[in-house]
Design a protein around this motif. Structure first.
Motif, PDB file in Angstrom:
ATOM      1  N   SER A  68      85.851 -13.250  -0.712  1.00  0.00           N
ATOM      2  CA  SER A  68      86.477 -11.929  -0.749  1.00  0.00           C
ATOM      3  C   SER A  68      86.490 -11.358  -2.157  1.00  0.00           C
ATOM      4  O   SER A  68      86.728 -12.070  -3.137  1.00  0.00           O
ATOM      5  CB  SER A  68      87.917 -12.019  -0.223  1.00  0.00           C
ATOM      6  N   ASN A  85      88.084 -16.708   6.716  1.00  0.00           N
ATOM      7  CA  ASN A  85      87.173 -15.673   7.198  1.00  0.00           C
ATOM      8  C   ASN A  85      87.699 -14.289   6.836  1.00  0.00           C
ATOM      9  O   ASN A  85      88.897 -14.013   6.939  1.00  0.00           O
ATOM     10  CB  ASN A  85      87.023 -15.797   8.718  1.00  0.00           C
ATOM     11  N   ASN A  86      86.795 -13.426   6.386  1.00  0.00           N
ATOM     12  CA  ASN A  86      87.197 -12.079   5.977  1.00  0.00           C
ATOM     13  C   ASN A  86      87.583 -11.187   7.152  1.00  0.00           C
ATOM     14  O   ASN A  86      88.138 -10.098   6.944  1.00  0.00           O
ATOM     15  CB  ASN A  86      86.063 -11.403   5.191  1.00  0.00           C
ATOM     16  N   ASP A  87      87.292 -11.629   8.354  1.00  0.00           N
ATOM     17  CA  ASP A  87      87.586 -10.809   9.538  1.00  0.00           C
ATOM     18  C   ASP A  87      88.434 -11.620  10.518  1.00  0.00           C
ATOM     19  O   ASP A  87      88.065 -11.813  11.671  1.00  0.00           O
ATOM     20  CB  ASP A  87      86.284 -10.361  10.203  1.00  0.00           C
ATOM     21  N   ASP A 137      87.414  -6.178   0.880  1.00  0.00           N
ATOM     22  CA  ASP A 137      86.606  -6.247   2.103  1.00  0.00           C
ATOM     23  C   ASP A 137      87.353  -6.840   3.290  1.00  0.00           C
ATOM     24  O   ASP A 137      86.758  -7.113   4.322  1.00  0.00           O
ATOM     25  CB  ASP A 137      85.315  -7.049   1.858  1.00  0.00           C
ATOM     26  N   ARG A 138      88.664  -7.008   3.173  1.00  0.00           N
ATOM     27  CA  ARG A 138      89.459  -7.491   4.300  1.00  0.00           C
ATOM     28  C   ARG A 138      90.368  -6.371   4.802  1.00  0.00           C
ATOM     29  O   ARG A 138      90.971  -5.646   3.998  1.00  0.00           O
ATOM     30  CB  ARG A 138      90.306  -8.700   3.898  1.00  0.00           C
ATOM     31  N   ASP A 146      80.777 -14.712   4.407  1.00  0.00           N
ATOM     32  CA  ASP A 146      81.793 -14.207   5.325  1.00  0.00           C
ATOM     33  C   ASP A 146      83.181 -14.715   4.968  1.00  0.00           C
ATOM     34  O   ASP A 146      84.182 -14.252   5.525  1.00  0.00           O
ATOM     35  CB  ASP A 146      81.470 -14.629   6.761  1.00  0.00           C
ATOM     36  N   TYR A 147      83.240 -15.657   4.015  1.00  0.00           N
ATOM     37  CA  TYR A 147      84.511 -16.274   3.617  1.00  0.00           C
ATOM     38  C   TYR A 147      84.842 -16.011   2.150  1.00  0.00           C
ATOM     39  O   TYR A 147      85.823 -16.550   1.643  1.00  0.00           O
ATOM     40  CB  TYR A 147      84.463 -17.784   3.863  1.00  0.00           C
TER      41      TYR A 147
END
Length: 1011
Positions: free
Chosen positions: A628, A736-738, A632-633, A625-626
């Motif tokens: 990239s 975090n990607n989100d 994906d962001r 999740d971290y």
């Protein structure tokens, strides 16, 4: 939003603004402007046709039509003193002077058909419910006192008289923002200041000057130039007045989730006016600081504060063009203290280090310039061109454990420019603005060399505490950070729909964010002074070494060409003469390419892969999740922000009303956090631990946990360490990607009333902030756990897994969102405005606040638990429960103006972690500090005495000013340092004699000249 959509939005905004700038189109309502609306009743055979507002000092004219009922609406006027020119079918009448304040939404009804009313006694502020007219055509008496239609907004207006008359030390115009409910103005020992609202820290604040945001996107203070600086954001002589909003602002306000401040600058008038001043104080004009008395009396440290400046303004062409220019300078030498934490006795520290403790002086220099030209080519147009230049330097340090040798050479340069065109039509206003900003923050170490950091570790009962003692040697602060770019914004206001003032606006910003951070160019060795049995003070065997070094990957100087865009719509709807609704909605969007397009390096991915670091296999988070791949962001698109408010007036005159509101407001993720992911590969802080030298958290032997060798004190030895370890001992930053965007939800409800001659307000506010940014520790133990209880070790206590890092590397640091705060406040506000007829004023606010938070106030690195959800929501350590501020002034019969400000608040709240072996727990505990008799934590009373002496030449307003300020009249010692070790018997008690930014009783002498 796709790139095509973004381009379309930019093209649309550019086309709109170009049309507004170069074609005869609508005119503006902006942040900081005032509005005035109402109804003028006239005989049926002589109705009102139009109303003109004329600014008395400049001749600025704005005309709006009146409808069949006599209703008129000025939607955007700059703060000032006006008269109304009322054109009827047969003749024209003029009102008396009336004053509009910054950001004021005012209602004023007049009755031209009523017979003249008897004049009110001199000094009486209360007035009849409607205006009256003389029998001739010349004068209309403005009988109705202006009504407030400000909806659910909570705040205060700081007038030019308050800024000029109230006692203060540093000429920072923001120093009086704490007169608003829930707002604090805080200065530290170096003079650096910050604004804080509710339970949120200063990065959530925004200041608007002439409608333009001064937001700092890179650093934490909320305002460009204010991070770690004792300087002022703007010359005080250039500020007309300002409004402080602590809750429920309208949809025009963006990039703020706590306190919004909107200030208007001064303009030239139809008469030439100028002034100059010089303020001075030094150690001979102050009492002794506590650290100069206790434990022994020592000579006063040489200190001084010199502030000086001037302003000049006047007409270029009478009624058509004016200029204004001001300069202010500062030259300050301010004291600060170096002391161990928690009252650790200096006598227990070896003699060779004791010279680092004591009281020392910092040096600071600032020059501030502001200039403005306004042109009124027609009665429908106003063009303003203004610019600010700020330049400061000095030697900076903070009270605490940092020796003078670790000081920082500070440098701040802030340049801003604004071109504004306001055009007024019959039933609309358009405001177009083009602004430029260039802000630089560039601290460097004042001294080079090895840095030593000493800590004491003690086991008390079934717990362990660690106390910081001293950091001495070379400095570690090397940064170059800032922002540069252009903003184009436009606001359009339509008043053609009866009962409605409709505003829509858009803003696009193209700003380049820049960071270069190479901290720890001077290596830092950390010592546990109690690590070696039989050695009273270990200063030979460090347990940790950290140093910065260039790397092969990433970019040392991270630049991001950010794009921001925002839209809003606002309708102030007078449903009836008693009920007004404020309905607003805004949406904001930002692209940060350095975050969105970042690609995690193959080396980083390999380092945390199961093959190299199996500790994450059973971890409570997914490292993917971290990581990239550059695609994906996505930028956050959910920043929809409803802003709703209401005012219900119980009586026709609007003397008593109820108000309330709800609003959501999004802020920004600080770029200084986001850039670390990209920069950590190019310039890396290397971390190595040494076996057996840490009594609290011994490391597990690995490539970064090795035996100590004195060769590591040399540059060659440090290079040997970095080369031998697989990853050179460098830390990781994974984001975090989100990522979300921090925001707050704000509720307010209250009542207002006017009781001649004062106004009262009682209200309640609730502010819930969510998704604040934080860093977590991503290291895990071999079984995937964060804590591990060893049954074989009865003295085992919880320890964060710092020593369980990937082989050859330092710790994994994860950036994410999730910090929370809550604030519930009840406040009482009393205001009486100064007038020539009643020459005294008072502003008083009492606020009771219950606030809680995740972690400890202001902390960004939360490395004590595995997840943010593991942190308990406890009482905030940054918000006093009780706070009372009162300020006032009065013109005395002997020609001296006396003014005062008094503030008092309850003691600070301490929070700390306790690691216990039985039971095996890590607890976050808190208690109120033992302050001044447990009654208050801070108290200060200031006086100022001002005498104006007319000179009678140049102009009839020529005079000299002599002023005496007595600051901290009662010589209160507002201590700031308390023992925060819960296991210590002295927990909560004062640990040093430092008083932060609270000076002892001080006399400041001022002289000025004006014409």
């Amino acid at each position: 939003m796709t790139k095509m959509m973004l381009r379309a939005a930019v093209v649309s905004l550019t086309a709109l603004s170009s049309g507004l700038l170069f074609a005869p189109t609508p005119a503006v309502a902006q942040v900081g402007q005032a509005s005035l609306r109402g109804t003028i009743t006239a005989p049926a055979d002589n109705p009102v046709v139009e109303v003109t507002a004329i600014e008395i000092s400049t001749g600025l004219r704005r005309t709006v039509p009146a409808d069949a009922s006599g209703a008129y609406n000025f939607a955007s006027l700059r703060a000032g003193t006006y008269r109304l020119e009322i054109k009827q079918r047969n003749g024209t009448r003029n009102s008396d002077a009336l004053t509009l304040r910054v950001g004021q939404v005012a209602g004023l009804d007049l009755d031209l058909s009523a017979p003249a009313a008897p004049a009110a006694p001199a000094g009486t502020a209360e007035v009849p419910a409607t205006g009256t007219a003389e029998s001739g055509d010349e004068i209309v008496v403005t009988g109705n006192r202006i009504r407030s239609l400000s909806g659910g907004q909570v705040g205060s207006v700081i007038s030019s008289r308050l800024i000029e008359q109230l006692p203060q030390n540093n000429r920072n115009f923001l120093a009086f923002a704490d007169l608003a409910p829930g707002v604090r103005f805080i200065e530290d020992a170096s003079g650096a200041s910050r604004i804080q609202g509710g339970a949120q820290d200063s990065r959530t604040v925004n200041v608007f000057i002439d409608g333009v945001s001064q937001k700092d996107y890179v650093l934490k203070n909320g305002i460009t130039g204010q991070d770690s600086s004792p300087g002022n954001p703007f010359p005080q002589l250039g500020i007309g007045e300002y409004q402080v909003l602590s809750s429920n602002y309208k949809a025009e306000f963006d990039q703020v989730s706590s306190v919004a401040i909107t200030a208007v600058t001064k303009s030239g008038t139809n008469e030439f006016h100028g002034e100059g001043f010089y303020d001075f104080t030094n150690q001979n004009l102050r009492d002794r600081r506590p650290s100069e008395i206790f434990p022994t009396v020592i000579p006063k440290v040489d200190t001084s504060n010199k502030q000086f400046g001037g302003a000049l303004g006047g007409p270029i062409i009478k009624d058509k063009a004016h200029f204004f220019f001001t300069y202010e300078g500062k030259r300050i030498a301010s004291p600060y203290d170096v002391r161990p934490e928690n009252g650790y006795p200096i006598a227990s520290i070896p003699a060779q280090y004791q010279d680092n403790f004591g009281t020392f002086a910092l040096q600071f220099k600032q020059d501030l310039y502001f200039g403005k030209i306004d042109i009124e080519p027609t009665d429908n147009d106003l063009i303003e061109l203004s610019g600010k230049y700020r330049n400061e330097s000095g030697i900076q340090n903070a009270t605490g454990i940092n020796a003078a040798s670790t000081s920082t050479l500070n440098k701040v340069v802030d340049k801003r420019g604004l071109l504004r065109w306001q055009h007024t039509g019959n039933q609309w206003i358009n405001d177009a603005r083009l602004s430029y900003e260039d802000a630089l923050f560039a601290p460097t170490p004042a001294t080079d060399g090895i840095t030593q950091f000493f800590q004491a570790t003690q086991r008390i009962g079934n717990g362990i505490q660690r106390t910081d003692l001293l950091r001495a040697g070379g400095g570690g602060n090397f940064q170059t950070k800032g922002q540069k770019g252009w903003t184009i914004q436009d606001d359009f206001t339509f008043t053609g729909l009866q009962g409605h003032t409709i505003k829509v606006g858009a803003k696009a910003k193209f700003v380049k964010l820049n960071t270069l951070e190479q901290n720890l160019t001077n290596p830092e060795y950390t010592y546990d002074v109690n690590a070696i049995p039989g050695v009273a003070f270990n200063d030979t065997l460090p347990y940790k070494l950290q140093f910065g070094a260039t790397g092969a990957a990433g970019q040392a100087n991270v630049r991001s060409n950010n794009f921001q865009i925002g839209f809003y719509a606002q309708d102030d709807w007078d449903i009836t003469s008693h009920l007004t609704l404020n309905l607003g909605l805004r949406w904001d969007y930002e692209r940060t390419p350095s975050y969105l397009n970042y690609v995690t390096s193959a080396e980083n991915i390999a380092a945390v892969s199961p093959a190299n670091y199996p500790n994450l296999i059973n971890a409570d988070y997914n490292i993917n999740d971290y990581i990239s791949n550059g695609n994906d962001r996505k930028a956050f698109k959910g920043a929809w922000q409803p802003r709703l408010g209401f005012t219900y007036r119980f009586d026709d005159a609007g003397r008593f009303s109820m108000f309330g509101g709800y609003g959501r407001s999004y802020d920004r993720n600080q770029f200084d956090f986001l850039q670390q992911e990209a920069s950590q590969g190019a310039y890396q802080v290397r971390t190595f631990n040494f076996i057996g030298n840490d009594s609290l958290n011994p490391c597990v032997p690995s490539q970064t946990c090795i035996a100590w060798n004195p060769v590591y004190l040399t540059a060659a030895g440090r290079q040997q360490l970095a080369s031998a370890a697989l990853g050179g001992g460098r830390e990781f930053r994974f984001l975090n990607n989100d990522l979300k965007v921090p925001y707050s939800d704000q509720f307010s409800l209250g009542v207002r009333g006017r009781f001649s001659p004062v106004e009262l307000e009682v209200g309640y506010t609730h502010i819930a902030s969510r998704d604040g940014f934080a860093f977590l520790l991503g290291n895990r133990r071999p079984d995937g756990s964060f804590f591990f209880n060893d049954p074989a070790d009865p003295g085992d206590v919880p320890q964060s897994p710092f020593s369980f890092s990937p082989n050859g590397y330092g710790s994994i640091i994860l950036g994410t969102n999730g910090l929370k705060t809550n604030s519930d406040a009840v406040y009482f506000k009393l205001t009486k405005t100064y007038s020539a007829a009643s020459p005294w004023s008072i502003d008083a606010t009492y606020t009771y606040t219950q606030a809680d938070e995740t972690g400890k106030f202001g902390d960004t690195y939360l490395l004590d638990y595995a997840q943010l959800s593991d942190y308990p929501m406890l009482r905030s350590s940054g918000v006093p429960r009780h706070r009372f501020v009162i300020a006032g002034s009065v013109d005395t019969p002997i020609g001296v103006t006396f003014s005062t400000k008094f503030q008092i608040e309850s003691p600070s709240y301490l929070k700390a972690f306790v690691d216990r072996s039985d039971p095996f727990t890590r607890e976050l505990v808190g208690r109120q500090a033992d302050s001044l008799g447990d009654l208050w934590g801070r108290r200060q009373l200031d006086f100022a005495f001002t005498k104006y002496v007319p000179l009678g030449f140049i102009t009839d307003q020529t005079k000299i000013r002599m002023r005496l300020d007595i600051l901290n009249v009662m010589n209160d010692r507002n201590y700031t340092d308390y023992n925060n070790s819960p296991l210590d018997p002295n927990y909560g008690q004062r640990s040093t004699y430092s008083t932060g930014g609270n000076a002892p009783r001080t006399i400041k002498l001022s002289a000025g000249f004006s014409f």
